[in-house]
Every structure is written in structure tokens, then in C-alpha cells.
Design a protein around this motif. Structure first.
Motif, mmCIF file in Angstrom:
data_model
loop_
_atom_site.group_PDB
_atom_site.id
_atom_site.type_symbol
_atom_site.label_atom_id
_atom_site.label_comp_id
_atom_site.label_asym_id
_atom_site.label_seq_id
_atom_site.Cartn_x
_atom_site.Cartn_y
_atom_site.Cartn_z
ATOM 1 N N GLU A 109 112.558 54.612 14.381
ATOM 2 C CA GLU A 109 113.390 55.741 14.800
ATOM 3 C C GLU A 109 114.044 55.501 16.151
ATOM 4 O OE1 GLU A 109 110.497 55.902 13.339
ATOM 5 O OE2 GLU A 109 110.875 57.090 11.538
ATOM 6 N N THR A 110 113.359 54.758 17.011
ATOM 7 C CA THR A 110 113.889 54.522 18.355
ATOM 8 C C THR A 110 115.313 53.978 18.302
ATOM 9 O OG1 THR A 110 111.663 54.100 19.142
ATOM 10 C CG2 THR A 110 113.443 53.278 20.513
ATOM 11 N N LEU A 111 115.534 52.945 17.496
ATOM 12 C CA LEU A 111 116.872 52.353 17.443
ATOM 13 C C LEU A 111 117.778 53.046 16.442
ATOM 14 C CD1 LEU A 111 116.039 48.549 17.769
ATOM 15 C CD2 LEU A 111 116.956 50.073 19.518
ATOM 16 N N VAL A 112 117.198 53.569 15.357
ATOM 17 C CA VAL A 112 118.045 54.229 14.362
ATOM 18 C C VAL A 112 118.621 55.529 14.938
ATOM 19 C CG1 VAL A 112 118.043 55.373 12.098
ATOM 20 C CG2 VAL A 112 116.866 53.185 12.387
ATOM 21 N N MET A 113 117.808 56.254 15.692
ATOM 22 C CA MET A 113 118.273 57.535 16.246
ATOM 23 C C MET A 113 119.072 57.355 17.532
ATOM 24 S SD MET A 113 114.926 59.949 15.652
ATOM 25 C CE MET A 113 115.625 61.438 16.367
ATOM 26 N N ALA A 114 118.665 56.411 18.367
ATOM 27 C CA ALA A 114 119.251 56.348 19.709
ATOM 28 C C ALA A 114 119.485 54.908 20.168
ATOM 29 C CB ALA A 114 118.343 57.075 20.693
ATOM 30 N N GLY A 115 119.905 54.050 19.247
ATOM 31 C CA GLY A 115 120.079 52.633 19.563
ATOM 32 C C GLY A 115 121.010 52.374 20.741
ATOM 33 N N ASP A 116 122.127 53.102 20.806
ATOM 34 C CA ASP A 116 123.087 52.859 21.898
ATOM 35 C C ASP A 116 122.453 53.170 23.251
ATOM 36 O OD1 ASP A 116 125.198 52.008 20.285
ATOM 37 O OD2 ASP A 116 125.825 54.078 19.868
ATOM 38 N N ILE A 117 121.782 54.322 23.340
ATOM 39 C CA ILE A 117 121.162 54.727 24.614
ATOM 40 C C ILE A 117 120.037 53.767 24.986
ATOM 41 C CG2 ILE A 117 119.826 56.551 25.776
ATOM 42 C CD1 ILE A 117 121.307 58.593 24.051
ATOM 43 N N VAL A 118 119.173 53.473 24.019
ATOM 44 C CA VAL A 118 118.002 52.625 24.289
ATOM 45 C C VAL A 118 118.437 51.228 24.746
ATOM 46 C CG1 VAL A 118 116.020 51.467 23.196
ATOM 47 C CG2 VAL A 118 116.440 53.896 22.767
ATOM 48 N N GLY B 264 84.248 56.190 30.877
ATOM 49 C CA GLY B 264 85.072 55.250 31.637
ATOM 50 C C GLY B 264 86.555 55.366 31.374
ATOM 51 N N ALA B 265 86.946 56.226 30.443
ATOM 52 C CA ALA B 265 88.368 56.340 30.132
ATOM 53 C C ALA B 265 88.880 57.740 30.438
ATOM 54 C CB ALA B 265 88.607 56.022 28.665
ATOM 55 N N LYS B 266 90.114 57.792 30.914
ATOM 56 C CA LYS B 266 90.744 59.088 31.128
ATOM 57 C C LYS B 266 91.381 59.526 29.807
ATOM 58 C CE LYS B 266 94.237 61.421 33.939
ATOM 59 N NZ LYS B 266 95.328 61.280 34.892
ATOM 60 N N ILE B 267 91.074 60.735 29.404
ATOM 61 C CA ILE B 267 91.588 61.216 28.119
ATOM 62 C C ILE B 267 92.872 62.014 28.338
ATOM 63 C CG2 ILE B 267 91.072 62.541 26.016
ATOM 64 C CD1 ILE B 267 89.135 60.222 26.385
ATOM 65 N N LEU B 268 93.901 61.608 27.643
ATOM 66 C CA LEU B 268 95.188 62.296 27.730
ATOM 67 C C LEU B 268 95.513 62.906 26.378
ATOM 68 C CD1 LEU B 268 97.032 59.356 29.517
ATOM 69 C CD2 LEU B 268 96.089 61.394 30.632
ATOM 70 N N HIS B 269 96.506 63.795 26.390
ATOM 71 C CA HIS B 269 96.804 64.496 25.148
ATOM 72 C C HIS B 269 98.306 64.624 24.890
ATOM 73 C CE1 HIS B 269 96.774 67.735 22.122
ATOM 74 N NE2 HIS B 269 95.636 67.181 21.779
ATOM 75 N N GLY B 270 98.701 64.424 23.629
ATOM 76 C CA GLY B 270 100.059 64.732 23.172
ATOM 77 C C GLY B 270 101.172 63.980 23.885
ATOM 78 N N SER B 271 102.362 64.578 23.857
ATOM 79 C CA SER B 271 103.519 63.865 24.395
ATOM 80 C C SER B 271 103.458 63.729 25.919
ATOM 81 C CB SER B 271 104.827 64.517 23.953
ATOM 82 O OG SER B 271 104.780 65.883 24.172
ATOM 83 N N ASP B 272 102.804 64.675 26.612
ATOM 84 C CA ASP B 272 102.622 64.511 28.062
ATOM 85 C C ASP B 272 101.774 63.274 28.355
ATOM 86 O OD1 ASP B 272 104.076 66.739 28.543
ATOM 87 O OD2 ASP B 272 102.361 68.067 28.891
ATOM 88 N N CYS C 101 103.880 53.550 16.766
ATOM 89 C CA CYS C 101 103.756 54.818 16.046
ATOM 90 C C CYS C 101 104.956 54.946 15.122
ATOM 91 C CB CYS C 101 103.724 55.977 17.026
ATOM 92 S SG CYS C 101 105.187 56.049 18.072
ATOM 93 N N SER C 102 104.861 55.826 14.133
ATOM 94 C CA SER C 102 106.050 56.052 13.323
ATOM 95 C C SER C 102 106.591 57.438 13.651
ATOM 96 C CB SER C 102 105.730 55.903 11.837
ATOM 97 O OG SER C 102 104.827 56.888 11.452
ATOM 98 N N GLY D 55 108.151 58.383 18.921
ATOM 99 C CA GLY D 55 108.223 57.120 19.654
ATOM 100 C C GLY D 55 109.381 57.019 20.628
ATOM 101 N N LEU D 56 110.394 57.836 20.424
ATOM 102 C CA LEU D 56 111.643 57.660 21.176
ATOM 103 C C LEU D 56 111.531 57.938 22.674
ATOM 104 C CD1 LEU D 56 114.651 57.145 21.447
ATOM 105 C CD2 LEU D 56 115.104 59.316 20.316
ATOM 106 N N LYS D 57 111.037 59.126 23.027
ATOM 107 C CA LYS D 57 111.006 59.481 24.454
ATOM 108 C C LYS D 57 110.084 58.590 25.281
ATOM 109 C CE LYS D 57 113.000 64.049 24.846
ATOM 110 N NZ LYS D 57 112.780 65.501 24.897
#
Ligand code: MN
Length: 379
Positions: free
Chosen positions: A119-128, A68-76, A94-95, A99-101
Motif C-alpha cells: 500500500e505504501t507505494l500503491v497509495m502514495a508512491g510519488d510522495i514516498v 526489559g521492553a517498553k510496551i507501545l500501542h497502536g499507531s502512536d 505489515c499489510s 504501513g504508510l504513515k
């Protein structure tokens, strides 16, 4: 009432599993759209069989099938989940930089974010944060300190400063020599919180608090001069804000991640959910506070410096720190070397101001490479 559709990125980790405990308790309020985990497909499969998501994403080489579930893989797979407009909210639990993209993708699709990934805000806080403003998306903090501040702020224009509490970790009252010679086992023995290994080491060096200062700056838009850290070993006061009239409002509670996770995903509602035992001031009896010792825990100073410098400085701080923490966990370097290494990397880093996401990732990769080389020369 219609159920809120939620996806969890990092469902098999410490925050992810606790989030599922909250959701199980609130199952008439939530429907899980997707679960994404790393390589622990056994747990992921168990979770999927119980919560019946439409999509499952994993990052393992082994096969995974759930009916009943569609299985996906990796960053795609993460991209597919985070661009699905059926989501009402996505919990990014996630750590690491993975997590950013997906977070940015979700924001661009106008999906609210419950954010546990540092990492999302530490690496790219201004953009996010600027993308979030542009798309009218809420970034709801899951970390206990930022959740506390979020809960304490009513009129943000009337807040003078943010006060972030820190337990002080296992070495709070140890000597600098004890810290320099600390073993992995000692560093992993956190007195208050049970967390993943990387963040537990960050809590021992107080780099975790440094990263939280940077996150708070982005989340709430405060200058670094108006973000203060105070050591509070009991971890009962989870953080506080001081208003311009001198009034201080703090959020208190027994240490439990269920509360901040639940507040983030149910916001603006406050639900009963998993209630820990009743709070008793008399039982707690005392709350202690002290100034952080920057000599013993210089990583906080590095984080303030990186934050004030801005641009890719915080990318450098984060990448060098993570590589150094891994080396410490592998027994290659000593605990205090983490600071020395990060300091060295930061002093030689040529900061790019207003970096693009691609520049952020290439700086991240370059710093990791250089950090590994420095570590190799040390051992
Ligand atoms: Mn925290």
C-alpha cells in the motif's frame, strides 16, 4: 563490526516471521530494536522473549508485558518506533494502509526502509519516493519480483524495460467460467507461494501483479509502457531486466522469501544466511513463459490504467480491490465480481492529481464506504 539495528513492523505476519528466521541465522549481524505486531500478542511475546527488543508495539485490547521492553500501542506506538534514530533500517512488513504513515515518518528521520508493504507505494508512491530522495533514504524492495529487478540492475540508465514474472496463480489454465465460479478454497490454493489470504486472492485474480507493476513504476522510475508482465508458472525466474543492447539479465532461484528479505536487510552486502538447497537447472528441467490473458485476468489492465492515470486513481484501485477481496473471502461475492466492482469504482472516481497524504486517506475511506455499499446492493 557493530550490529545493524533493525525494527520490524508486522513481525507476526508471513514476511515478519520469515524475517526473524533470517535474523536468527544472522544474529551476529543484527540487533532487533523494536517488534510491532497486530493482535497476535501470544506470538509477539514469544518473539520478544527470544529476540529481546527494546520496544514492542501491539494493537490488541489485551495486556502485554515482556520484561526489559517498553510496551507501545497502536499507531502512536508505530510512530515512536519509526522516529527512533537508533534504527539503521526498518522492515515494513505489515499489510494494509497502516504501513504508510510510519514508513513516511521513518524516511523523514533518514532511516532506510526494507519495504514489503504494498500500500505504501500503491497509495502514495510519488510522495514516498520524493521524500526518500530528499532524505537520501534507500527503499529496498522485499517483494520477490522487485528484489529480483533490484538485483539485476547495475546501470539503470542503460535498462530498456523491466520484465515482471507472474506464476499465474491457481486459475492460470482454467476457463473463464471456472474463474467466475471459483470458490474461496480454490482461490486460496496458490500453487507456488504460501502467503496471507488477501494477497493469495490477489494472486488468483492477478491484481497482485497489477499492484506490483505500480510499485515497480515508483521504485525504479520506469514508464508503464516499459514494464512488462510475463506468466512463468514455475516461479524460478523472479523477474528480469532488458538492457538497451538487447542483453537480458534475470534473477533465478527456488521460490523462497528468505532470499529477498535477506538481500533487502543486508544490502549492499550479500550474505550466506539461510541457503535453500542447491540450485539445479537439470532438476528444474524446463522453464515456461506465456503472455498473460487479459480477458481472463482483466485486473492487470485495470492496474495499468490506474497507474497511467496517476493521482488518487491507484488509491481507488487499491481500496476498492481490498474491500471486494474481503467480501469474496466472506462468501458475499464471486471471484470475478472483484474485477467488476473495482472497474465500477474506478470509472466513477474523480481523480485528484498530486494528492496530499490527508487527501489520500480521505479518498481511501470514501472509496471503501462506496465499495461496501455497492456490495450490499449486490447481495
Ligand atoms: Mn510478489
Amino acid at each position: 563490526m557493530e550490529k545493524k539495528k533493525i525494527s520490524i513492523i508486522g513481525s507476526t505476519g508471513s514476511i515478519g516471521t520469515q524475517a526473524l528466521e533470517v535474523i536468527e541465522k544472522l544474529k551476529d549481524k543484527f540487533e532487533i530494536l523494536a517488534l510491532a505486531g497486530g493482535s497476535n500478542t501470544e506470538l509477539l511475546k514469544k518473539q520478544a522473549e527470544k529476540f529481546k527488543p527494546k520496544y514492542i508495539c501491539h494493537n490488541s485490547t489485551s495486556q502485554l508485558t515482556v520484561s526489559g521492553a517498553k510496551i507501545l500501542h497502536g499507531s502512536d506506538g508505530l510512530e515512536e518506533i519509526c522516529s527512533n534514530k537508533e534504527n539503521d533500517i526498518i522492515l515494513v512488513a505489515c499489510s494494509g494502509k497502516i504501513g504508510l504513515k510510519p514508513t513516511l515518518t521513518a524516511i523523514k528521520n533518514n532511516i532506510n526502509i526494507a519495504l514489503a508493504n504494498k500500500e505504501t507505494l500503491v497509495m502514495a508512491g510519488d510522495i514516498v519516493m520524493s521524500e526518500a530522495r530528499k532524505h537520501g533514504v534507500k527503499i529496498l524492495p522485499v517483494d520477490s519480483e522487485h528484489s529480483a529487478i533490484h538485483q539485476c540492475i547495475k546501470d539503470i540508465n542503460f535498462v530498456d524495460k523491466l520484465i515482471i514474472t507472474a506464476s499465474g496463480g491457481p486459475f492460470l489454465h482454467k476457463t473463464i467460467d471456472d474463474i467466475k465460479n471459483a470458490t474461496v478454497e480454490e482461490a486460496l490454493h496458490h500453487p507456488r507461494w504460501n502467503m496471507g489470504k488477501k494477497i493469495t486472492v490477489d494472486s488468483a485474480t492477478l491484481m497482485n501483479k497489477g499492484l506490483e507493476i505500480i510499485e515497480a513504476h515508483h521504485l525504479f522510475g520506469f514508464d508503464y509502457d516499459d514494464i512488462e508482465v510475463v506468466i512463468h508458472p514455475q516461479s524460478i525466474v523472479h523477474s528480469a531486466v532488458e538492457y538497451k543492447d538487447g542483453s537480458v539479465i534475470a534473477q533465478l532461484g527456488l521460490p523462497s522469501m528468505h532470499i529477498p528479505i535477506q538481500y533487502a536487510i543486508t544490502y549492499p552486502e550479500r550474505l550466506e544466511g539461510i541457503k535453500s538447497k542447491s540450485f539445479s537447472f537439470a532438476e528444474i528441467a524446463r522453464l515456461d513463459f506465456e503472455k498473460p490473458d487479459f480477458e481472463k485476468f482483466p485486473c492487470i489492465k485495470l492496474a495499468y490504467h490506474a497507474g497511467r492515470t496517476g493521482g488518487t486513481s491507484t488509491v481507488c484501485l487499491n481500496a476498492a480491490n481490498e474491500e471486494a477481496v474481503f467480501a469474496f473471502l466472506d462468501g458475499k461475492i464471486k471471484l470475478y465480481d472483484i474485477y467488476t466492482i473495482v472497474e465500477k469504482m474506478m470509472s466513477s472516481h474523480k481523480v485528484i492529481q498530486n494528492p496530499t497524504i490527508d487527501e489520500i486517506f480521505s479518498v481511501d475511506a470514501a472509496i471503501r464506504e462506496q465499495t461496501k455499499n455497492i456490495i450490499k446492493q449486490m447481495i
